[in-house]
Enzyme design. Structure first.
Site, PDB file in Angstrom:
ATOM      1  N   LYS A   1     -10.133 -24.334  -5.273  1.00 22.91           N
ATOM      2  CA  LYS A   1      -8.842 -23.800  -5.708  1.00 22.91           C
ATOM      3  C   LYS A   1      -9.109 -22.593  -6.587  1.00 22.91           C
ATOM      4  CE  LYS A   1      -4.389 -24.797  -5.610  1.00 22.91           C
ATOM      5  NZ  LYS A   1      -3.659 -25.302  -4.443  1.00 22.91           N
TER       6      LYS A   1
ATOM      7  N   GLY B   1      12.439 -28.473  -6.099  1.00 23.73           N
ATOM      8  CA  GLY B   1      11.870 -27.193  -5.671  1.00 23.73           C
ATOM      9  C   GLY B   1      12.434 -26.762  -4.337  1.00 23.73           C
TER      10      GLY B   1
ATOM     11  N   VAL C   1       8.336 -24.624   0.915  1.00 21.06           N
ATOM     12  CA  VAL C   1       8.255 -25.952   1.544  1.00 21.06           C
ATOM     13  C   VAL C   1       9.557 -26.720   1.352  1.00 21.06           C
ATOM     14  CG1 VAL C   1       7.020 -28.143   1.662  1.00 21.06           C
ATOM     15  CG2 VAL C   1       5.757 -26.052   1.140  1.00 21.06           C
ATOM     16  N   GLY C   2      10.063 -26.749   0.115  1.00 18.65           N
ATOM     17  CA  GLY C   2      11.249 -27.549  -0.189  1.00 18.65           C
ATOM     18  C   GLY C   2      12.429 -27.179   0.694  1.00 18.65           C
TER      19      GLY C   2
HETATM   20  P1  NAI Z   1       7.136 -21.946  -3.815  1.00 17.23           P
HETATM   21  O1  NAI Z   1       6.596 -21.129  -4.938  1.00 17.23           O
HETATM   22  O2  NAI Z   1       7.631 -21.269  -2.587  1.00 17.23           O
HETATM   23  O3  NAI Z   1       8.346 -22.872  -4.327  1.00 17.23           O
HETATM   24  C1  NAI Z   1       8.298 -23.601  -5.507  1.00 17.23           C
HETATM   25  C2  NAI Z   1       9.739 -23.725  -5.984  1.00 17.23           C
HETATM   26  O4  NAI Z   1       9.763 -24.630  -7.083  1.00 17.23           O
HETATM   27  C3  NAI Z   1      10.328 -22.405  -6.465  1.00 17.23           C
HETATM   28  O5  NAI Z   1      11.587 -22.195  -5.861  1.00 17.23           O
HETATM   29  C4  NAI Z   1      10.447 -22.618  -7.992  1.00 17.23           C
HETATM   30  O6  NAI Z   1      11.537 -21.899  -8.557  1.00 17.23           O
HETATM   31  C5  NAI Z   1      10.643 -24.113  -8.060  1.00 17.23           C
HETATM   32  N1  NAI Z   1      10.311 -24.740  -9.318  1.00 17.23           N
HETATM   33  C6  NAI Z   1       9.289 -24.477 -10.175  1.00 17.23           C
HETATM   34  N2  NAI Z   1       9.323 -25.313 -11.206  1.00 17.23           N
HETATM   35  C7  NAI Z   1      10.370 -26.141 -10.998  1.00 17.23           C
HETATM   36  C8  NAI Z   1      10.927 -27.234 -11.727  1.00 17.23           C
HETATM   37  N3  NAI Z   1      10.387 -27.651 -12.874  1.00 17.23           N
HETATM   38  N4  NAI Z   1      11.996 -27.872 -11.207  1.00 17.23           N
HETATM   39  C9  NAI Z   1      12.552 -27.462 -10.044  1.00 17.23           C
HETATM   40  N5  NAI Z   1      12.069 -26.419  -9.336  1.00 17.23           N
HETATM   41  C10 NAI Z   1      11.004 -25.779  -9.808  1.00 17.23           C
HETATM   42  O7  NAI Z   1       5.989 -23.014  -3.481  1.00 17.23           O
HETATM   43  P2  NAI Z   1       5.773 -23.826  -2.129  1.00 17.23           P
HETATM   44  O8  NAI Z   1       4.888 -23.068  -1.247  1.00 17.23           O
HETATM   45  O9  NAI Z   1       7.088 -24.298  -1.633  1.00 17.23           O
HETATM   46  O10 NAI Z   1       4.939 -25.063  -2.661  1.00 17.23           O
HETATM   47  C11 NAI Z   1       5.562 -26.117  -3.390  1.00 17.23           C
HETATM   48  C12 NAI Z   1       4.503 -27.092  -3.847  1.00 17.23           C
HETATM   49  O11 NAI Z   1       3.843 -27.618  -2.707  1.00 17.23           O
HETATM   50  C13 NAI Z   1       3.401 -26.506  -4.731  1.00 17.23           C
HETATM   51  O12 NAI Z   1       2.995 -27.470  -5.669  1.00 17.23           O
HETATM   52  C14 NAI Z   1       2.267 -26.242  -3.770  1.00 17.23           C
HETATM   53  O13 NAI Z   1       1.017 -26.299  -4.400  1.00 17.23           O
HETATM   54  C15 NAI Z   1       2.430 -27.408  -2.826  1.00 17.23           C
HETATM   55  N6  NAI Z   1       1.884 -27.154  -1.513  1.00 17.23           N
HETATM   56  C16 NAI Z   1       2.328 -26.095  -0.785  1.00 17.23           C
HETATM   57  C17 NAI Z   1       1.790 -25.849   0.452  1.00 17.23           C
HETATM   58  C18 NAI Z   1       2.290 -24.734   1.312  1.00 17.23           C
HETATM   59  O14 NAI Z   1       1.948 -24.699   2.502  1.00 17.23           O
HETATM   60  N7  NAI Z   1       3.108 -23.821   0.781  1.00 17.23           N
HETATM   61  C19 NAI Z   1       0.696 -26.673   1.004  1.00 17.23           C
HETATM   62  C20 NAI Z   1       0.362 -27.815   0.180  1.00 17.23           C
HETATM   63  C21 NAI Z   1       0.922 -28.009  -1.044  1.00 17.23           C
END
Ligand code: NAI
Length: 354
Positions: A78, A172, A176-177
């Site tokens: 990482k 989130g 992904v969300g």
């Molecule tokens: P992203 O950066 O696109 O989305 C994260 C979202 O969470 C943002 O909209 C942000 O405003 C929100 N957020 C941050 N803190 C928050 C809180 N306390 N409460 C509510 N919302 C909050 O990230 P992504 O790519 O969607 O990844 C999400 C998670 O999944 C991360 O932990 C990442 O490490 C994990 N992950 C992602 C992968 C991927 O393919 N993108 C693969 C494996 C894990």
């Protein structure tokens, strides 16, 4: 994550600085037993450099376990870039980061993570020589994998025969969300979604006919499934004692604050699908793209995350009484040729920065 009360016994880690661009970054190469260390670049702010190092090493271990169970021929690692006002030119900082990666001699293969995306990887690649997933956003496959894990888990724990009518609270509304919300809603699930960016949550809620909820109420709003898709360590022992959910399964890495939390959840009758099992879709997509898999083969591999989840929950419900986390970690460590470190014993070696 689970077995780590402190920091894991990372193979090596580097703190790199580039004074011209203000870049301060950590690269943790956790375990290369199964191949080069694949893991994302997280760009966020930290209370201190030490906090960034600890997070990076913990997340590196999560990647080792995830990549081992996903059977993709990669080790785990990482990196984190410490967000700072000193960085005024993002492109220049990413090029400097790529030079740091190049010094690893191929031992670390960067991917996207929170705060970085495919565009950033294309820049890093200019100096790092190689990166993963610079051609496609891995969050598509990650969301498909998390969806498969949730769908199988609700059945495995006899919560419901399907997702119809199940309430899923997604923390989130990011890459992904948002995608996960669409997939679950298509199966009839009711979506509640929270994001610190309220507009993002409202947009997703409107799209899937769900409801946006206040961030402060994320861990106290009743739901069937809590799907963490934001930051790390969102469930500690105290929140585990009052979380009003039956199942926890999401994309966020390193979701549990410490090892005991998995046991608290089990005691409360809440099933936890280990993060590194549910969210392996992105790394599987990396392998698929690099090896030129057909889409059918990729979709099969993503669906297998659901079966892996069901198998782990099945074993955890057996007479040994192990938590799903213990079952999954034991299997992953076995693939790494190691035994799972005892819970509550820091698997740490205070080595010097390499
Ligand atoms: P992203 O950066 O696109 O989305 C994260 C979202 O969470 C943002 O909209 C942000 O405003 C929100 N957020 C941050 N803190 C928050 C809180 N306390 N409460 C509510 N919302 C909050 O990230 P992504 O790519 O969607 O990844 C999400 C998670 O999944 C991360 O932990 C990442 O490490 C994990 N992950 C992602 C992968 C991927 O393919 N993108 C693969 C494996 C894990």
């Amino acid at each position: 994550m689970s077995t780590l009360t402190g920091v894991p016994d990372t193979e090596s880690f580097t703190v790199g600085r580039d004074r011209a661009t203000g870049l301060v970054a950590v690269i943790a190469i956790d375990d290369t037993t199964l191949g080069p260390a694949l893991g994302g670049i997280r760009w966020t702010s930290y209370a201190s450099e030490e906090a960034a190092i600890i997070e990076c090493r913990r997340l590196g271990r999560v990647m080792s376990l995830k990549n081992a169970l996903a059977d993709i021929g990669y080790g785990g690692g990482k990196s984190v870039i410490l967000a700072s006002p000193a960085i005024t030119d993002r492109r220049a900082a990413l090029l400097a980061f790529g030079r740091l990666v190049a010094r690893m001699g191929g031992a670390y293969l960067p991917a996207a993570d929170m705060g970085t995306g495919v565009e950033d990887l294309r820049i890093v690649r200019e100096t790092a020589l190689d990166t993963s997933c610079h051609d496609a956003d891995p969050s598509v496959s990650t969301a498909i994998g998390v969806h498969a894990a949730i769908a199988q888990a609700v059945r495995a724990i006899n919560l419901s025969p399907g997702l119809q009518g199940i309430t899923v609270l997604i923390q989130g509304a990011g890459a992904v969300g948002a995608r996960l919300a669409t997939l679950l809603a298509a199966d009839g699930a009711r979506i509640l979604i929270a994001d610190i960016d309220k507009r993002r949550a409202a947009d997703v809620a409107a799209r899937v006919s769900g409801a946006a909820i206040d961030v402060a109420e994320t861990l106290s709003t009743p739901c069937d499934v809590f799907a963490p898709c934001a930051g790390a360590r969102v469930i500690d022992d105290e929140t585990a004692r009052r979380l009003p959910a039956r199942l926890v399964a999401g994309a966020a890495n390193d979701v549990l604050a410490d090892p005991g939390v998995a046991e608290t959840l089990t005691e409360r009758g809440i099933t936890y699908v280990p993060d590194f099992v549910a969210n392996a879709g992105g790394v599987i997509q990396v392998r698929a793209l690099r090896d030129g898999w057909s889409d059918a083969r990729l979709q099969d591999a993503l669906r297998a995350i659901g079966q892996r989840t069901a198998d782990i929950l099945d074993e955890a419900s057996g007479p040994a009484g192990a938590t799903p986390l213990a079952v999954a970690e034991s299997a992953a460590y076995a693939l790494l040729g190691r035994t799972r470190p005892p819970v509550n014993t820091p698997a740490s070696t205070p080595e010097a920065t390499a």
